[in-house]
Enzyme design. Structure first.
Site, PDB file in Angstrom:
ATOM      1  N   LYS A  14       0.345  -1.106  -0.033  1.00  0.00           N
ATOM      2  CA  LYS A  14       0.057   0.430  -0.041  1.00  0.00           C
ATOM      3  C   LYS A  14       0.617   1.403  -0.084  1.00  0.00           C
ATOM      4  CE  LYS A  14      -4.063  -2.490   2.646  1.00  0.00           C
ATOM      5  NZ  LYS A  14      -4.508  -2.486   3.710  1.00  0.00           N
ATOM      6  N   TYR A  54     -12.097  -4.206  -3.134  1.00  0.00           N
ATOM      7  CA  TYR A  54     -12.632  -4.526  -2.017  1.00  0.00           C
ATOM      8  C   TYR A  54     -13.967  -5.267  -2.001  1.00  0.00           C
ATOM      9  CZ  TYR A  54      -9.203  -3.028   0.433  1.00  0.00           C
ATOM     10  OH  TYR A  54      -7.591  -3.071   0.745  1.00  0.00           O
ATOM     11  N   ASN A 156      -1.681  -0.633   6.926  1.00  0.00           N
ATOM     12  CA  ASN A 156      -1.263  -1.087   7.561  1.00  0.00           C
ATOM     13  C   ASN A 156       0.037  -2.355   6.684  1.00  0.00           C
ATOM     14  OD1 ASN A 156      -2.994  -2.412   5.850  1.00  0.00           O
ATOM     15  ND2 ASN A 156      -4.570  -3.548   7.660  1.00  0.00           N
ATOM     16  N   HIS A 159      -2.019  -4.847   1.803  1.00  0.00           N
ATOM     17  CA  HIS A 159      -3.309  -5.884   1.265  1.00  0.00           C
ATOM     18  C   HIS A 159      -2.703  -7.756   0.867  1.00  0.00           C
ATOM     19  CE1 HIS A 159      -7.035  -8.069  -0.433  1.00  0.00           C
ATOM     20  NE2 HIS A 159      -5.682  -8.298  -1.201  1.00  0.00           N
ATOM     21  N   GLU A 170      -9.493 -11.340  -7.821  1.00  0.00           N
ATOM     22  CA  GLU A 170      -8.599  -9.817  -7.385  1.00  0.00           C
ATOM     23  C   GLU A 170      -7.516 -10.410  -8.587  1.00  0.00           C
ATOM     24  OE1 GLU A 170      -8.843  -9.048  -2.525  1.00  0.00           O
ATOM     25  OE2 GLU A 170      -7.671 -10.093  -3.111  1.00  0.00           O
TER      26      GLU A 170
HETATM   27  P1  ATP Z   1      -6.075  -5.402   3.323  1.00  0.00           P
HETATM   28  O1  ATP Z   1      -8.101  -6.381   2.683  1.00  0.00           O
HETATM   29  O2  ATP Z   1      -6.688  -5.175   3.197  1.00  0.00           O
HETATM   30  O3  ATP Z   1      -5.540  -7.107   2.716  1.00  0.00           O
HETATM   31  P2  ATP Z   1      -7.620  -7.249   5.608  1.00  0.00           P
HETATM   32  O4  ATP Z   1      -8.209  -8.636   5.070  1.00  0.00           O
HETATM   33  O5  ATP Z   1      -6.324  -7.736   7.339  1.00  0.00           O
HETATM   34  O6  ATP Z   1      -6.660  -5.756   4.911  1.00  0.00           O
HETATM   35  P3  ATP Z   1     -10.036  -6.042   5.814  1.00  0.00           P
HETATM   36  O7  ATP Z   1     -11.371  -6.535   6.391  1.00  0.00           O
HETATM   37  O8  ATP Z   1     -10.754  -6.513   3.819  1.00  0.00           O
HETATM   38  O9  ATP Z   1      -8.544  -5.974   5.717  1.00  0.00           O
HETATM   39  O10 ATP Z   1     -10.165  -4.254   5.136  1.00  0.00           O
HETATM   40  C1  ATP Z   1      -9.553  -3.594   4.292  1.00  0.00           C
HETATM   41  C2  ATP Z   1      -8.656  -2.698   5.233  1.00  0.00           C
HETATM   42  O11 ATP Z   1      -9.173  -1.365   5.179  1.00  0.00           O
HETATM   43  C3  ATP Z   1      -7.415  -2.956   6.188  1.00  0.00           C
HETATM   44  O12 ATP Z   1      -6.471  -3.488   5.722  1.00  0.00           O
HETATM   45  C4  ATP Z   1      -7.523  -1.718   7.022  1.00  0.00           C
HETATM   46  O13 ATP Z   1      -6.296  -1.014   5.893  1.00  0.00           O
HETATM   47  C5  ATP Z   1      -8.564  -0.813   6.474  1.00  0.00           C
HETATM   48  N1  ATP Z   1      -9.789  -1.054   7.667  1.00  0.00           N
HETATM   49  C6  ATP Z   1     -10.152  -2.283   7.903  1.00  0.00           C
HETATM   50  N2  ATP Z   1     -10.875  -1.470   9.363  1.00  0.00           N
HETATM   51  C7  ATP Z   1     -10.983  -0.786   9.639  1.00  0.00           C
HETATM   52  C8  ATP Z   1     -11.443   0.280  10.115  1.00  0.00           C
HETATM   53  N3  ATP Z   1     -12.498  -0.569  11.539  1.00  0.00           N
HETATM   54  N4  ATP Z   1     -10.896   1.478  10.411  1.00  0.00           N
HETATM   55  C9  ATP Z   1     -10.135   1.918   9.650  1.00  0.00           C
HETATM   56  N5  ATP Z   1      -9.717   1.113   8.599  1.00  0.00           N
HETATM   57  C10 ATP Z   1      -9.789   0.100   8.119  1.00  0.00           C
HETATM   58 MG    MG Z   2      -9.323  -7.846   3.258  1.00  0.00          MG
END
Ligand code: ATP
Ligand code: MG
Length: 201
Positions: A14, A54, A156, A159, A170
């Protein structure tokens, strides 16, 4: 059924990962476990592309909202709403800003159990609670609370696809077929070869 060594997963470094100059470190982690890089490109994304990414998984809104509610309950935090869909609608808007803020590096990694192993090395969504030894646990500071208070997405670094089905969708969204390369990596022999013939002279 194809051999498990053909399993592929999408990893995106990211904008914060690129800016933190962690590209080499992150790629190194996946190389070292024995995965093979079969596609890579640096891109600047549009908000529309992010929303599609997403929501490729129709369950994403519910799951991500529920994850936030669970984390809040564990920490005794009060959220303005506990409706997972309302929560994710806000997250999605923040994600669009985050993910379009600078270049990202998209990659496809191939190897046995690649989806599961990449998620394991990546660590949980919230860096504050992701395990020590994982990329998110070791290289970044962030929490749901701080991100919420500051009105932004959780930063974080990367992805990674969550399931094999998500990975397939994806990869199609991010890469054209001719951008993925089928090739033999010498190191794969030691990981997958049944007999290990030809090592001794
Ligand atoms: P990714 O899909 O990015 O690998 P993930 O699968 O661990 O991460 P997801 O639940 O898919 O997490 O959420 C996608 C992204 O949205 C997260 O990586 C984070 O950057 C952001 N995100 C998720 N939850 C929150 C939240 N509660 N507040 C702010 N940002 C969030
Ligand atoms: Mg995810």
């Amino acid at each position: 059924m194809s051999h498990p060594k053909k399993e592929r997963t999408l990893v995106v470094i990211k904008p914060d990962g690129v800016q933190r100059t962690l590209i080499g470190e992150i790629i190194g982690r996946f190389e070292k476990i024995g995965l093979k890089l079969v596609g890579i490109k640096m891109v600047v994304l549009t908000e529309d592309f992010i929303e599609k990414h997403y929501t490729l998984n129709p369950e994403w809104r519910r799951i991500t909202g529920e994850k936030r509610v669970k984390a809040a309950r564990e920490k005794g935090e009060k959220l303005p709403t506990e409706d997972p869909f309302e929560i994710t609608a806000v997250i999605l808007e923040k994600l669009k800003k985050y993910m379009t803020s600078g270049p990202v590096l998209a990659m496809v990694w191939q190897g046995a159990h690649s989806v599961e192993l990449v998620r394991k090395i990546t660590g949980g969504t919230e860096p504050r609670s992701s395990d020590v030894g994982t990329i998110r646990g070791d290289y970044v500071i962030d929490s749901y609370k701080m991100a919420d208070d500051d009105g932004r997405a959780v930063r974080n670094l990367i992805h990674a696809s969550g399931t094999v089905d998500e990975a397939e969708k994806e990869i199609k969204h991010w890469f054209k077929e001719n951008e993925l390369i089928n090739y033999r990596l010498i190191a794969e022999q030691i990981l997958y070869d049944v007999n290990l013939d030809g090592l001794l002279e």
